[in-house]
Scaffold this motif. Structure first.
Motif, PDB file in Angstrom:
ATOM      1  N   GLY A 110       0.781  -1.227   0.000  1.00  0.00           N
ATOM      2  CA  GLY A 110       0.000   0.000   0.000  1.00  0.00           C
ATOM      3  C   GLY A 110       0.813   1.277   0.000  1.00  0.00           C
ATOM      4  O   GLY A 110       0.256   2.376   0.081  1.00  0.00           O
ATOM      5  N   LYS A 111       2.132   1.177  -0.148  1.00  0.00           N
ATOM      6  CA  LYS A 111       2.980   2.371  -0.085  1.00  0.00           C
ATOM      7  C   LYS A 111       3.197   3.010  -1.453  1.00  0.00           C
ATOM      8  O   LYS A 111       3.636   4.159  -1.538  1.00  0.00           O
ATOM      9  N   TYR A 112       2.928   2.284  -2.508  1.00  0.00           N
ATOM     10  CA  TYR A 112       3.178   2.781  -3.861  1.00  0.00           C
ATOM     11  C   TYR A 112       1.924   2.634  -4.715  1.00  0.00           C
ATOM     12  O   TYR A 112       1.119   1.717  -4.512  1.00  0.00           O
ATOM     13  N   VAL A 113       1.781   3.543  -5.681  1.00  0.00           N
ATOM     14  CA  VAL A 113       0.835   3.338  -6.769  1.00  0.00           C
ATOM     15  C   VAL A 113       1.682   2.958  -7.978  1.00  0.00           C
ATOM     16  O   VAL A 113       2.692   3.608  -8.276  1.00  0.00           O
ATOM     17  N   VAL A 114       1.308   1.868  -8.632  1.00  0.00           N
ATOM     18  CA  VAL A 114       2.128   1.284  -9.687  1.00  0.00           C
ATOM     19  C   VAL A 114       1.320   1.256 -10.983  1.00  0.00           C
ATOM     20  O   VAL A 114       0.135   0.931 -10.978  1.00  0.00           O
ATOM     21  N   TYR A 115       1.975   1.604 -12.089  1.00  0.00           N
ATOM     22  CA  TYR A 115       1.274   1.554 -13.367  1.00  0.00           C
ATOM     23  C   TYR A 115       2.245   1.235 -14.497  1.00  0.00           C
ATOM     24  O   TYR A 115       3.467   1.407 -14.371  1.00  0.00           O
TER      25      TYR A 115
END
Length: 359
Positions: free
Chosen positions: A142-147
């Motif tokens: 939950g620490k990063y938003v990844v795309y």
């Protein structure tokens, strides 16, 4: 007129309740419901009978935060578009998508577009511009938003740290010039496939002329065998798990097109039609539906169910331990609930089914 009925109570009547984005949405705690209303040529969101500000249109489904305290959506007034976050308007463009709150419910994330480039906004901070961005997801901690992102011919995995906005780019592969981008028979967005957590990528390549082409995949730098048509691809995050393909053969006069599933390197039997395959949460069961001679079957790890008139895959559910599979099907004009091939008694209609916590 239109209205909703909640716990046997009618809501306020309106000209229309907009369902083009899916209809009413419940909050995660099930204590709130939001829906889009059209009234006297104006649009607004109703949240537990509270009417929000009116706009020329509401152009996205309302999204709740995980704590159920916040709601966000895209709206426009005249030529100006806004991301509306708990009634606070944020100027945006008409191309905003993938609106979501961070797991702690404190920050808003979405994808926007400007001068033909896409970028991710995290809590108001604008990220790097890319040619194309594949929908963001959250890392497991939950620490990063990844795309996934495309920068010229490079395909990248991008991780943005939610707390400070710093980002890490990882180049996954480079598409050879002209092999994909200008192929008229391929939709570029569908021809590039990222794994669920954007750690791997595959892309389709055409081989042959436009009207006599075949298609193959390049995954982790390796080419697959060629197929007449690749309809869908499931690419797992780990190369220890099988990739799933849905394939169509090219039909000819007297020899109609057939469809089949490929699990890893193994071709499944051919049918008149197959659904998109998917994998159980524990990664142990591959499931799809198949049609032959007007009857449908559920295929689970190669085992075929008895024939049904129709199988409703959208309601398929797995038990907590992953060992039970439940789905709704129709036979003899009646609905049955099937759990591990054991049928319920017939019903006129089955609306929904869920497993208890103990399975």
């Amino acid at each position: 007129e239109s209205f909703i009925v909640l716990e046997n109570e009618e809501g306020k009547h309106y000209n229309d309740i907009v369902t083009s984005f899916g209809g009413p949405v419940f909050s995660p705690n099930s204590q709130k419901v939001a829906y889009i209303v059209s009234q006297e040529k104006r649009f607004f969101v109703v949240l537990n009978n509270f009417e929000g500000k009116q706009y020329s249109s509401i152009v996205s489904q309302p999204v709740f935060s995980s704590d159920s305290k916040k709601i966000a959506y895209l709206a426009n007034s005249g030529n100006q578009f806004f991301v509306v976050n708990n009634n606070v308007e944020i100027n945006s463009t008409s191309f905003v998508r993938s609106i979501m709150f961070t797991p702690d419910s404190n920050k808003l994330i979405y994808v926007d577009t400007k001068i033909g480039k896409e970028f991710v906004i995290v809590d108001g901070k604008i990220g790097k511009y890319y040619d194309k961005i594949w929908d963001p997801v959250f890392s497991e901690d939950g620490k990063y938003v990844v795309y996934g992102a495309k920068d010229n011919n490079d395909l990248l995995s991008v991780a943005v740290r939610i707390d400070d906005g710093s980002s890490i780019e990882k180049k996954l592969t480079t598409i050879p010039g002209g092999s994909l981008l200008d192929a008229p028979a391929l939709n570029q967005n569908a021809a590039i496939i990222f794994s669920p957590h954007r750690t791997r990528v595959a892309y389709k390549v055409l081989s042959g002329s436009l009207y006599h082409y075949k298609t193959f995949l390049v995954t982790d730098g390796k080419e697959s065998k060629t197929y007449d048509s690749i309809n869908s691809v499931y690419l797992p995050d780990s190369n220890n798990e099988p990739m799933l393909l849905s394939i169509s053969t090219r039909g000819t006069v007297g020899n109609p097109s057939r469809q089949y599933i490929v699990i890893g390197d193994k071709d499944e039997p051919h049918y008149a039609r197959t659904s998109i395959p998917f994998i159980s949460p524990d990664g142990k069961t591959v499931i799809y539906s198949a049609e032959e001679n007007g009857k449908q079957y559920l295929i689970a790890n190669g085992t075929k169910s008895r024939p049904y008139s129709y199988i409703y895959l959208q309601g398929l559910a797995f038990g907590p331990d992953g060992k039970k599979i439940a789905y709704t099907a129709t036979a003899n004009s009646k609905f049955v609930l099937v759990v591990n091939e054991t049928e319920s008694k017939p019903h006129d209609l089955i609306l929904k089914h869920v497993f208890s916590d103990d399975g």
